[in-house]
Scaffold this motif. Structure first.
Motif, PDB file in Angstrom:
ATOM      1  N   ASN A  74       3.090  -8.923   6.036  1.00 32.00           N
ATOM      2  CA  ASN A  74       2.919  -9.159   4.601  1.00 32.00           C
ATOM      3  C   ASN A  74       3.027  -7.859   3.811  1.00 32.00           C
ATOM      4  O   ASN A  74       3.546  -7.823   2.698  1.00 32.00           O
ATOM      5  N   ARG A  75       2.508  -6.779   4.400  1.00 26.10           N
ATOM      6  CA  ARG A  75       2.566  -5.480   3.730  1.00 26.10           C
ATOM      7  C   ARG A  75       4.013  -5.001   3.602  1.00 26.10           C
ATOM      8  O   ARG A  75       4.391  -4.413   2.579  1.00 26.10           O
ATOM      9  N   VAL A  76       4.823  -5.235   4.628  1.00 24.27           N
ATOM     10  CA  VAL A  76       6.244  -4.878   4.563  1.00 24.27           C
ATOM     11  C   VAL A  76       6.912  -5.612   3.404  1.00 24.27           C
ATOM     12  O   VAL A  76       7.693  -5.033   2.637  1.00 24.27           O
TER      13      VAL A  76
ATOM     14  N   GLY B  71       6.647   6.452   2.838  1.00 23.31           N
ATOM     15  CA  GLY B  71       5.645   6.585   3.891  1.00 23.31           C
ATOM     16  C   GLY B  71       5.031   5.249   4.257  1.00 23.31           C
ATOM     17  O   GLY B  71       4.801   4.955   5.438  1.00 23.31           O
ATOM     18  N   GLY B  72       4.782   4.409   3.255  1.00 24.09           N
ATOM     19  CA  GLY B  72       4.226   3.091   3.537  1.00 24.09           C
ATOM     20  C   GLY B  72       5.163   2.211   4.323  1.00 24.09           C
ATOM     21  O   GLY B  72       4.755   1.516   5.261  1.00 24.09           O
ATOM     22  N   VAL B  73       6.444   2.228   3.957  1.00 21.83           N
ATOM     23  CA  VAL B  73       7.423   1.428   4.690  1.00 21.83           C
ATOM     24  C   VAL B  73       7.541   1.922   6.139  1.00 21.83           C
ATOM     25  O   VAL B  73       7.608   1.125   7.082  1.00 21.83           O
TER      26      VAL B  73
ATOM     27  N   ALA C  23      -7.619   6.020   8.841  1.00 25.74           N
ATOM     28  CA  ALA C  23      -6.519   6.009   7.869  1.00 25.74           C
ATOM     29  C   ALA C  23      -7.015   6.395   6.475  1.00 25.74           C
ATOM     30  O   ALA C  23      -6.343   7.145   5.749  1.00 25.74           O
ATOM     31  N   ALA C  24      -8.193   5.893   6.079  1.00 21.96           N
ATOM     32  CA  ALA C  24      -8.726   6.240   4.760  1.00 21.96           C
ATOM     33  C   ALA C  24      -9.023   7.736   4.667  1.00 21.96           C
ATOM     34  O   ALA C  24      -8.770   8.370   3.635  1.00 21.96           O
TER      35      ALA C  24
ATOM     36  N   THR D 160      -1.043   2.316   3.936  1.00 24.52           N
ATOM     37  CA  THR D 160      -0.613   1.070   4.566  1.00 24.52           C
ATOM     38  C   THR D 160      -1.465   0.738   5.779  1.00 24.52           C
ATOM     39  O   THR D 160      -1.905  -0.407   5.965  1.00 24.52           O
ATOM     40  N   VAL D 161      -1.712   1.724   6.629  1.00 17.87           N
ATOM     41  CA  VAL D 161      -2.542   1.494   7.817  1.00 17.87           C
ATOM     42  C   VAL D 161      -3.932   1.024   7.392  1.00 17.87           C
ATOM     43  O   VAL D 161      -4.494   0.076   7.959  1.00 17.87           O
ATOM     44  N   SER D 162      -4.496   1.680   6.375  1.00 14.97           N
ATOM     45  CA  SER D 162      -5.836   1.322   5.914  1.00 14.97           C
ATOM     46  C   SER D 162      -5.879  -0.091   5.348  1.00 14.97           C
ATOM     47  O   SER D 162      -6.817  -0.851   5.631  1.00 14.97           O
ATOM     48  N   VAL D 163      -4.883  -0.468   4.554  1.00 20.09           N
ATOM     49  CA  VAL D 163      -4.855  -1.798   3.953  1.00 20.09           C
ATOM     50  C   VAL D 163      -4.779  -2.882   5.027  1.00 20.09           C
ATOM     51  O   VAL D 163      -5.510  -3.883   4.982  1.00 20.09           O
ATOM     52  N   VAL D 164      -3.911  -2.703   6.004  1.00 21.42           N
ATOM     53  CA  VAL D 164      -3.751  -3.700   7.063  1.00 21.42           C
ATOM     54  C   VAL D 164      -5.029  -3.795   7.904  1.00 21.42           C
ATOM     55  O   VAL D 164      -5.523  -4.898   8.188  1.00 21.42           O
TER      56      VAL D 164
END
Length: 429
Positions: A153-155, A276-278, A300-301, A332-336
């Protein structure tokens, strides 16, 4: 070596294993791109009619205010009704607002206040659709695939953010604002079809009171957050990263202070975070397969804070862009990981309210953080605001980790949802 390399890449198991998730993800990709096209058109149309940054700023307020005012009540409603039916009605409402925007553009003139009013109406429907959609994944995927599903979903989200505005500009130049709105309306069709194919998704009725949803349900949701340390810590970690060290509002100042001050460098700042997020999403298999997503979230945070503090110190543009890319990957890592922790530790009957709280934190936190950064920079410098914010973020994350013992335990799931299971009786396909 080849097997290890494949495990570092984005885990596609949710797309392969669940036809329902595959349809839902595809619908999300299409509607996400449509929303970005419409946002570009709205901002352009309002600017063309008013030539006022106050009015263009009001577009963001129209999007945020319904969520902040109605978010928890929408979550309470989601936890009382058939979530599938609510989502279908909400997305249909969003598509209807997009069609009205297309119609007003075709008329040739419409007051800016009317355009912003339609944006606010669309946001009201999105306030319900957001927490409703957050309840779907635990029913579509086994618990060990939740992180991979959230990464996918993040992608989709990042792809829309990265490419949507550019495509919106091209479409706007070719067919005008009305064409962008019309594409947005049509893009909701895939999401509607995906959810229409799902069976009814009624919440767990255990211990659910018989009266209508209202303040009691909101209080119950807030009480759950207060008494559940792991979920509370996950939301606090998001606030620590965004409120204390959000850098976006500082980019123009830092660009003028230490780089050439031109628009090219400024644009690269934003692109570096997205790139970086992608990259992190593409390589998300490296962290979504780990059992302790709480530790991944905290690490990650903290990395986000460190990267932004270092960005405030470096003098070269390329080193700065590399650090912003690192920050984007950490985000991205933190959100997931945070989404995985929240969903694994939230009972089904509370998913709507907790999802609404997560949505509010995710939207309000960055706005407050950008304001904080601007205020600090106004009495010091952009570098000072970045460095102090990054260090405060790291310190806050360390305090959250030390003060929440449950974050250091591996695994864990919400009551009634053992690891490896989907919601009882709900099929994967």
């Amino acid at each position: 070596m080849a097997v290890t390399g494949r495990r570092l890449l984005l885990d596609l198991a949710p797309l392969r294993g669940s036809a329902a998730f595959r349809r839902l993800w595809t619908g999300g990709v299409m509607s996400g791109f449509g929303s970005q096209l419409a946002l570009v058109a709205v901002v352009f149309q309002v600017w063309e009619e008013t030539r006022s940054t106050v009015w263009t700023g009001a577009v963001g307020l129209a999007q945020a205010l319904p969520l902040l005012v109605l978010g928890m009540f929408a979550g309470a409603l989601v936890d009382r009704a058939d979530r599938r039916a609510l989502y279908l009605l909400s997305v249909a409402g969003q598509a209807g607002c997009a069609l009205l925007l297309a119609a007003q553009a075709a008329l040739g003139y419409f007051p800016a206040a009317g355009v912003i009013g339609l944006v606010a109406g669309q946001s009201v429907f999105a306030t319900v659709a957001g927490p409703a959609s957050r309840t779907f994944l635990p029913r579509l995927l086994p618990s060990e695939q939740l992180a991979a599903g959230l990464a996918l979903n993040r992608v989709a989200f990042q792809g829309a953010m990265l490419l949507g505005p550019a495509l919106g500009g091209l479409l706007l130049a070719g067919v005008g604002a009305g064409g962008c709105y019309l594409v947005d309306a049509v893009s909701f069709a895939a999401a509607l079809y995906a959810v229409f194919r799902l069976p009814p998704m009624r919440p767990d009725t255990a211990e659910r009171p018989a009266d209508r949803p209202g303040l009691r349900d909101v209080r119950e949701g807030l009480a759950f957050l207060a008494r559940t340390p792991v979920v509370r810590a996950a939301l606090l970690t998001d606030l620590a990263a965004t409120v204390l060290s959000m850098p976006i509002s500082l980019f123009p100042l830092v660009n003028a202070e230490r780089f050439d001050g031109g628009p090219r460098t400024l644009g690269l700042f934003l692109s570096a975070i997205a790139v970086g997020g992608v990259a992190a999403s593409v390589c998300s298999g490296a962290f979504t397969r780990r059992p302790n997503q709480s530790a991944v979230m905290l690490g990650a945070a903290a990395t986000w804070g460190v990267a932004l503090a270092l960005f405030g110190l470096v003098s070269g543009p390329w080193a700065g862009l590399a650090l912003l890319a690192l920050a984007g990957a950490a985000d991205t890592v933190s959100v997931v990981a945070r989404g995985t922790v929240v969903q694994l530790h939230t009972p089904d009957r509370l998913l709507g309210r907790v999802g609404a709280a997560e949505q509010i934190v995710g939207q309000a936190g960055p706005d407050v953080g950008n304001l904080r950064g601007g205020l600090v920079a106004s009495v010091s410098s952009g570098s000072t605001a970045l460095v102090s914010g990054g260090l405060l973020c790291v310190a806050a994350v360390a305090l959250i980790g030390c003060g929440t013992p449950g974050l250091r335990r591996t695994g864990g799931a919400a009551p009634g949802r053992p690891p490896g299971s989907t919601t009882p009786g709900f099929p994967l396909d």
